[in-house]
Design an enzyme around this catalytic site. Structure first.
Site, PDB file in Angstrom:
ATOM      1  CB  ALA A  41       3.288  -4.979   6.027  1.00  0.00           C
ATOM      2  CB  THR A  42      -1.411  -7.915   5.773  1.00  0.00           C
ATOM      3  OG1 THR A  42      -1.564  -6.767   4.939  1.00  0.00           O
ATOM      4  CG2 THR A  42      -2.747  -8.304   6.363  1.00  0.00           C
ATOM      5  CG  ASN A 119      -1.634   3.581   3.393  1.00  0.00           C
ATOM      6  OD1 ASN A 119      -1.557   3.891   4.588  1.00  0.00           O
ATOM      7  ND2 ASN A 119      -2.740   3.129   2.845  1.00  0.00           N
ATOM      8  CB  SER A 166       5.363  -4.616   2.629  1.00  0.00           C
ATOM      9  OG  SER A 166       4.795  -5.316   1.559  1.00  0.00           O
ATOM     10  CB  CYS A 292      -6.175  -1.295   0.685  1.00  0.00           C
ATOM     11  SG  CYS A 292      -4.392  -1.306   0.626  1.00  0.00           S
TER      12      CYS A 292
HETATM   13  N1  PLP Z   1       0.944  -0.802   5.757  1.00  0.00           N
HETATM   14  C1  PLP Z   1       0.977   0.137   4.807  1.00  0.00           C
HETATM   15  C2  PLP Z   1       1.268   1.546   5.209  1.00  0.00           C
HETATM   16  C3  PLP Z   1       0.745  -0.205   3.464  1.00  0.00           C
HETATM   17  O1  PLP Z   1       0.786   0.745   2.536  1.00  0.00           O
HETATM   18  C4  PLP Z   1       0.491  -1.563   3.145  1.00  0.00           C
HETATM   19  C5  PLP Z   1       0.230  -1.980   1.749  1.00  0.00           C
HETATM   20  O2  PLP Z   1       0.119  -1.237   0.849  1.00  0.00           O
HETATM   21  C6  PLP Z   1       0.471  -2.503   4.174  1.00  0.00           C
HETATM   22  C7  PLP Z   1       0.698  -2.096   5.464  1.00  0.00           C
HETATM   23  C8  PLP Z   1       0.206  -3.962   3.889  1.00  0.00           C
HETATM   24  O3  PLP Z   1       1.313  -4.549   3.296  1.00  0.00           O
HETATM   25  P1  PLP Z   1       1.251  -5.982   2.550  1.00  0.00           P
HETATM   26  O4  PLP Z   1       0.665  -5.717   1.221  1.00  0.00           O
HETATM   27  O5  PLP Z   1       2.665  -6.434   2.491  1.00  0.00           O
HETATM   28  O6  PLP Z   1       0.437  -6.879   3.412  1.00  0.00           O
END
Ligand code: PLP
Length: 356
Positions: A41-42, A119, A166, A292
């Protein structure tokens, strides 16, 4: 096998990749061409918001509790970024009426980015209402659905113009995800260097990861669509909350709309790492605030946005259950919390002065 190679064996992978794209699009009520596979997702957030952030004299409107991948991608260019506040604790949600009010004001944003579920707290936004408000204002709406997918029905996301997902958040492997890019977002381009993904994301597709992601979504959907299974999990979480609230714990986020697997606890005492370590000794892996930002000392931006006082927010511990977690897991966790609280209270009590 590289799906883009010309030899016949590669065409098997290409067809399998097409089938995975079609299946994912089917779950999301989208067209296969709208799906762009990414490393997570990033990357998907960077693809969409990076594009908008590069536009001069434009404003991007993002929710106050967005994940750093949204916030930082939005802030990566020359566009102006406005933050839309959430309702204070104990709500934590974006109020669609406040959004509508903001969209009537100048400057009108070029894009709205609001997450489906948070999250850290698990608080859910009313994505359908937000999509309606954006559509009426004719502003494209990007929804970070990372935490929602695999826990709540996908139909609610149907009217967002863009979605991010993701795999590792719904039981799939790490390092694979996707963006669903509706026409309202325009012609977007992420990583350059190859013509994969309709020219929108260069780089060989991670076919094994993509196949595993789609299989994980299929399996998660079986639980999500079982209303009884979800109600049972919500009841376990509620009973857990009742118990810990009785011990003096606060809970961050919405009481009315929260994911069934996430709890952000605000302990009445004890530094957060003491909780993490003691729970780990009893077999529970919990995080502090956002995983994170673990290691950073400040209180999380999400809890600040909710108006939770700094000293309380710094104690926050985050608990996530899985689809395989049982009622007895929640009970055992509450038992462990009760014991640790008793230990910490005894250790932190002022020493008794004994006269001799
Ligand atoms: N958006 C949310 C709400 C998340 O919880 C996360 C990761 O935990 C991300 C984006 C980022 O996802 P990725 O780890 O696939 O880059």
């Amino acid at each position: 096998m590289n799906p883009s190679s010309p030899y016949p064996a590669a065409s098997r992978v290409r067809h399998a990749l097409d089938a995975a794209r079609e299946e994912l699009a089917g779950h999301l009520d989208a067209r296969p061409e709208e799906i762009v596979f990414t490393s997570g997702a990033t990357e998907a957030a960077n693809l969409v918001l990076g594009h908008f952030a590069r536009q001069r004299e434009q404003t991007l409107l993002i929710g106050a509790t967005e994940h750093p991948c949204i916030r930082e991608s939005a802030q990566s260019g020359v566009a102006k970024v406005d933050i839309l506040p959430v309702q204070p604790q104990p709500d934590g949600r974006i109020a669609p009426l406040k959004l509508a009010e903001r969209l009537r004001a100048k400057p009108r944003p070029a894009l709205v980015a609001i997450m489906a579920a948070n999250n850290e707290t698990g608080t859910e936004n009313d994505v359908e209402a937000i999509a309606r408000v954006c559509r009426e204002a004719q502003v494209p709406f990007l929804c970070d659905a990372v935490q929602w997918i695999g826990k709540r029905p996908l139909g609610a996301l149907r009217h967002a113009d863009g979605l991010l997902g993701s795999a590792h958040k719904f039981g799939g492997p790490k390092g694979v995800g996707f963006a669903r890019l509706g026409a309202a977002l325009g012609d977007l381009r992420g990583a350059r260097g190859g013509q994969q993904e309709g020219g929108r994301r260069g780089g060989t597709e991670n076919y094994p990861g993509i196949a595993a992601m789609v299989a994980a979504l299929r399996s998660a959907q079986a639980t999500v669509e079982d209303a009884q299974a979800i109600a049972t999990r919500e009841a376990w979480r509620s009973r857990f909350l009742e118990r810990v609230r009785g011990l003096g714990f606060g809970v961050a986020g919405s009481e009315a709309a929260n994911l069934w697997n996430t709890v952000l606890l605000l302990p009445p005492l004890g530094e957060r790492m003491r909780w993490v370590m003691r729970l780990a000794k009893r077999g529970f892996a919990v995080s502090t605030g956002s995983a994170c930002s673990t290691g950073r000392e400040s209180a999380s931006a999400v809890l600040q946005a909710l108006g939770i006082p700094d000293a309380t927010a710094r104690r926050a511990i985050r608990i996530s259950s899985g689809r395989e977690s049982s009622e007895s897991d929640w009970q055992a966790l509450a038992d462990a919390i009760e014991c640790i609280l008793a230990d910490l209270s005894a250790e932190d009590a002022p020493a008794t002065v004994v006269r001799i």
